[in-house]
Design a protein around this motif. Structure first.
Motif, mmCIF file in Angstrom:
data_model
loop_
_atom_site.group_PDB
_atom_site.id
_atom_site.type_symbol
_atom_site.label_atom_id
_atom_site.label_comp_id
_atom_site.label_asym_id
_atom_site.label_seq_id
_atom_site.Cartn_x
_atom_site.Cartn_y
_atom_site.Cartn_z
ATOM 1 N N GLU A 52 0.839 -1.207 0.000
ATOM 2 C CA GLU A 52 0.000 0.000 0.000
ATOM 3 C C GLU A 52 0.867 1.248 0.000
ATOM 4 O O GLU A 52 0.597 2.218 -0.714
ATOM 5 N N GLU A 53 1.941 1.243 0.776
ATOM 6 C CA GLU A 53 2.858 2.388 0.810
ATOM 7 C C GLU A 53 3.479 2.631 -0.563
ATOM 8 O O GLU A 53 3.580 3.773 -1.013
ATOM 9 N N MET A 54 3.904 1.553 -1.216
ATOM 10 C CA MET A 54 4.514 1.681 -2.546
ATOM 11 C C MET A 54 3.499 2.178 -3.566
ATOM 12 O O MET A 54 3.819 2.983 -4.442
ATOM 13 N N SER A 55 2.257 1.691 -3.448
ATOM 14 C CA SER A 55 1.212 2.103 -4.377
ATOM 15 C C SER A 55 0.903 3.590 -4.232
ATOM 16 O O SER A 55 0.734 4.298 -5.233
ATOM 17 N N ILE A 56 0.834 4.067 -2.994
ATOM 18 C CA ILE A 56 0.569 5.484 -2.754
ATOM 19 C C ILE A 56 1.701 6.333 -3.324
ATOM 20 O O ILE A 56 1.467 7.348 -3.979
ATOM 21 N N PHE A 57 2.952 5.911 -3.080
ATOM 22 C CA PHE A 57 4.104 6.656 -3.610
ATOM 23 C C PHE A 57 4.056 6.709 -5.134
ATOM 24 O O PHE A 57 4.284 7.769 -5.738
ATOM 25 N N ALA A 58 3.754 5.569 -5.748
ATOM 26 C CA ALA A 58 3.710 5.514 -7.213
ATOM 27 C C ALA A 58 2.614 6.421 -7.766
ATOM 28 O O ALA A 58 2.805 7.114 -8.777
ATOM 29 N N ASP A 59 1.462 6.446 -7.094
ATOM 30 C CA ASP A 59 0.352 7.284 -7.558
ATOM 31 C C ASP A 59 0.669 8.765 -7.399
ATOM 32 O O ASP A 59 0.394 9.576 -8.287
ATOM 33 N N GLN A 60 1.247 9.135 -6.253
ATOM 34 C CA GLN A 60 1.500 10.544 -5.978
ATOM 35 C C GLN A 60 2.624 11.115 -6.830
ATOM 36 O O GLN A 60 2.627 12.302 -7.143
ATOM 37 N N THR A 61 3.587 10.281 -7.201
ATOM 38 C CA THR A 61 4.733 10.758 -7.984
ATOM 39 C C THR A 61 4.606 10.427 -9.473
ATOM 40 O O THR A 61 5.484 10.788 -10.259
ATOM 41 N N HIS A 62 3.536 9.728 -9.834
ATOM 42 C CA HIS A 62 3.288 9.353 -11.240
ATOM 43 C C HIS A 62 4.441 8.540 -11.827
ATOM 44 O O HIS A 62 4.802 8.686 -13.002
ATOM 45 N N VAL A 63 5.004 7.666 -10.997
ATOM 46 C CA VAL A 63 6.126 6.842 -11.444
ATOM 47 C C VAL A 63 5.731 5.936 -12.606
ATOM 48 O O VAL A 63 6.485 5.777 -13.578
ATOM 49 N N LYS A 64 4.551 5.321 -12.520
ATOM 50 C CA LYS A 64 4.124 4.395 -13.576
ATOM 51 C C LYS A 64 3.997 5.103 -14.915
ATOM 52 O O LYS A 64 4.456 4.598 -15.953
ATOM 53 N N GLU A 65 3.361 6.282 -14.899
ATOM 54 C CA GLU A 65 3.204 7.035 -16.148
ATOM 55 C C GLU A 65 4.551 7.476 -16.698
ATOM 56 O O GLU A 65 4.778 7.453 -17.919
ATOM 57 N N GLN B 276 -10.092 7.305 -0.094
ATOM 58 C CA GLN B 276 -9.560 8.114 -1.190
ATOM 59 C C GLN B 276 -8.938 9.404 -0.666
ATOM 60 O O GLN B 276 -7.861 9.816 -1.107
ATOM 61 N N ALA B 277 -9.629 10.039 0.275
ATOM 62 C CA ALA B 277 -9.103 11.275 0.861
ATOM 63 C C ALA B 277 -7.831 11.005 1.652
ATOM 64 O O ALA B 277 -6.893 11.814 1.645
ATOM 65 N N LEU B 278 -7.781 9.871 2.315
ATOM 66 C CA LEU B 278 -6.598 9.508 3.099
ATOM 67 C C LEU B 278 -5.389 9.298 2.193
ATOM 68 O O LEU B 278 -4.270 9.694 2.526
ATOM 69 N N GLU B 279 -5.602 8.706 1.039
ATOM 70 C CA GLU B 279 -4.506 8.488 0.092
ATOM 71 C C GLU B 279 -3.930 9.808 -0.411
ATOM 72 O O GLU B 279 -2.733 9.907 -0.696
ATOM 73 N N LEU B 280 -4.786 10.821 -0.528
ATOM 74 C CA LEU B 280 -4.353 12.104 -1.083
ATOM 75 C C LEU B 280 -3.673 13.007 -0.065
ATOM 76 O O LEU B 280 -3.082 14.026 -0.441
ATOM 77 N N LEU B 281 -3.750 12.656 1.210
ATOM 78 C CA LEU B 281 -3.137 13.501 2.240
ATOM 79 C C LEU B 281 -1.625 13.592 2.056
ATOM 80 O O LEU B 281 -0.972 12.608 1.753
ATOM 81 N N ASP B 282 -1.095 14.782 2.237
ATOM 82 C CA ASP B 282 0.349 14.985 2.193
ATOM 83 C C ASP B 282 0.892 14.733 3.592
ATOM 84 O O ASP B 282 0.750 15.570 4.490
ATOM 85 N N CYS B 283 1.495 13.571 3.782
ATOM 86 C CA CYS B 283 1.998 13.209 5.111
ATOM 87 C C CYS B 283 3.243 13.980 5.490
ATOM 88 O O CYS B 283 3.554 14.123 6.675
ATOM 89 N N GLY B 284 3.980 14.446 4.491
ATOM 90 C CA GLY B 284 5.199 15.180 4.782
ATOM 91 C C GLY B 284 6.373 14.296 5.134
ATOM 92 O O GLY B 284 7.477 14.774 5.351
ATOM 93 N N LYS B 285 6.131 12.992 5.234
ATOM 94 C CA LYS B 285 7.201 12.050 5.551
ATOM 95 C C LYS B 285 7.100 10.857 4.613
ATOM 96 O O LYS B 285 6.014 10.401 4.293
ATOM 97 N N LYS B 286 8.252 10.337 4.197
ATOM 98 C CA LYS B 286 8.264 9.207 3.278
ATOM 99 C C LYS B 286 7.634 7.970 3.891
ATOM 100 O O LYS B 286 7.051 7.139 3.191
ATOM 101 N N GLU B 287 7.766 7.833 5.223
ATOM 102 C CA GLU B 287 7.207 6.641 5.864
ATOM 103 C C GLU B 287 5.691 6.712 6.006
ATOM 104 O O GLU B 287 5.056 5.751 6.439
ATOM 105 N N GLY B 288 5.096 7.859 5.663
ATOM 106 C CA GLY B 288 3.644 7.946 5.622
ATOM 107 C C GLY B 288 2.956 8.037 6.963
ATOM 108 O O GLY B 288 1.815 7.603 7.099
ATOM 109 N N THR B 289 3.617 8.606 7.973
ATOM 110 C CA THR B 289 2.966 8.761 9.266
ATOM 111 C C THR B 289 2.199 10.074 9.310
ATOM 112 O O THR B 289 2.618 11.077 8.732
#
Length: 203
Positions: free
Chosen positions: A50-63, A170-183
């Protein structure tokens, strides 16, 4: 004592009192009782995924990777690595601009999914949910663990926010945690979720 009684009352607001939904928290991840023990490795893998998926979505790595692969296959360079390095410098990938889908449902339909309960009640329920993933009261929780927990035990959101069971993750996924570990802190979590609850759910 009074503290234990309050904890029991808070838990009863979130989960039906049935044996099949008995749950516990281990490592911050709330799991059904039958998933204890041997499947904890699977739970940790689910959180990491889930952490990797969120990172990939937020940074558009797949695209980004898809676009650079498309360019390599289209140009068929003799030296793909040099070609890619040059492309990244001269013609970098541009993150696509995404706009939110408008809610074009009739007003009477949207009204059915408005959570009109008092702010205090909704904040209390959000705190109950947050505490499930912060059992040691550290003041922070791991977003990916929360998302996995919501998927594993759908009663968490169904019992507390039945009109926004899709919108809250969905809203939780979009939150900017400010930390790579997603806390995230409860303040960050509640601000984002209250914004989500301010509009009609059920989409």
């Amino acid at each position: 004592d009074l503290s234990d009684r309050r904890n029991e009352q808070r838990g009863s607001r979130l989960l039906p009192a049935t044996a099949s939904t008995t749950t516990f928290v281990r490592g911050g991840c709330r799991l059904p009782e039958q998933m204890a023990g041997p499947t904890m490795k699977d739970a940790k893998s689910a959180v990491l995924s889930e952490e990797m998926s969120i990172f990939a979505d937020q940074t558009h790595v797949k695209e980004m990777l898809h676009e650079y692969l498309r360019r390599v296959l289209l140009n068929k360079p003799d030296d793909p690595i040099s070609f890619l390095m040059d492309e990244i410098k001269r013609n970098p990938f541009v993150i696509p601009t995404l706009s939110a889908m408008p809610d074009d449902r009739p007003e009477e339909e949207k009204a059915k999914y408005i959570d009109a309960r008092p702010i205090e009640e909704k904040m209390s329920l959000l705190k109950d949910i947050f505490d499930l993933f912060d059992p040691n009261q550290t003041g922070s929780a791991v977003r990916a663990e929360m998302l996995v927990g919501f998927m594993e035990d759908k009663s968490i959101l169904l019992s507390a926010f039945p009109k926004h069971t899709s919108e809250i993750p969905q809203a939780l996924e979009l939150l900017d945690c400010g930390k790579k570990e997603g806390t995230i802190t409860f303040e960050k979590f509640s601000d984002g979720m209250m914004e989500c609850l301010a509009v009609a759910g059920g989409r």
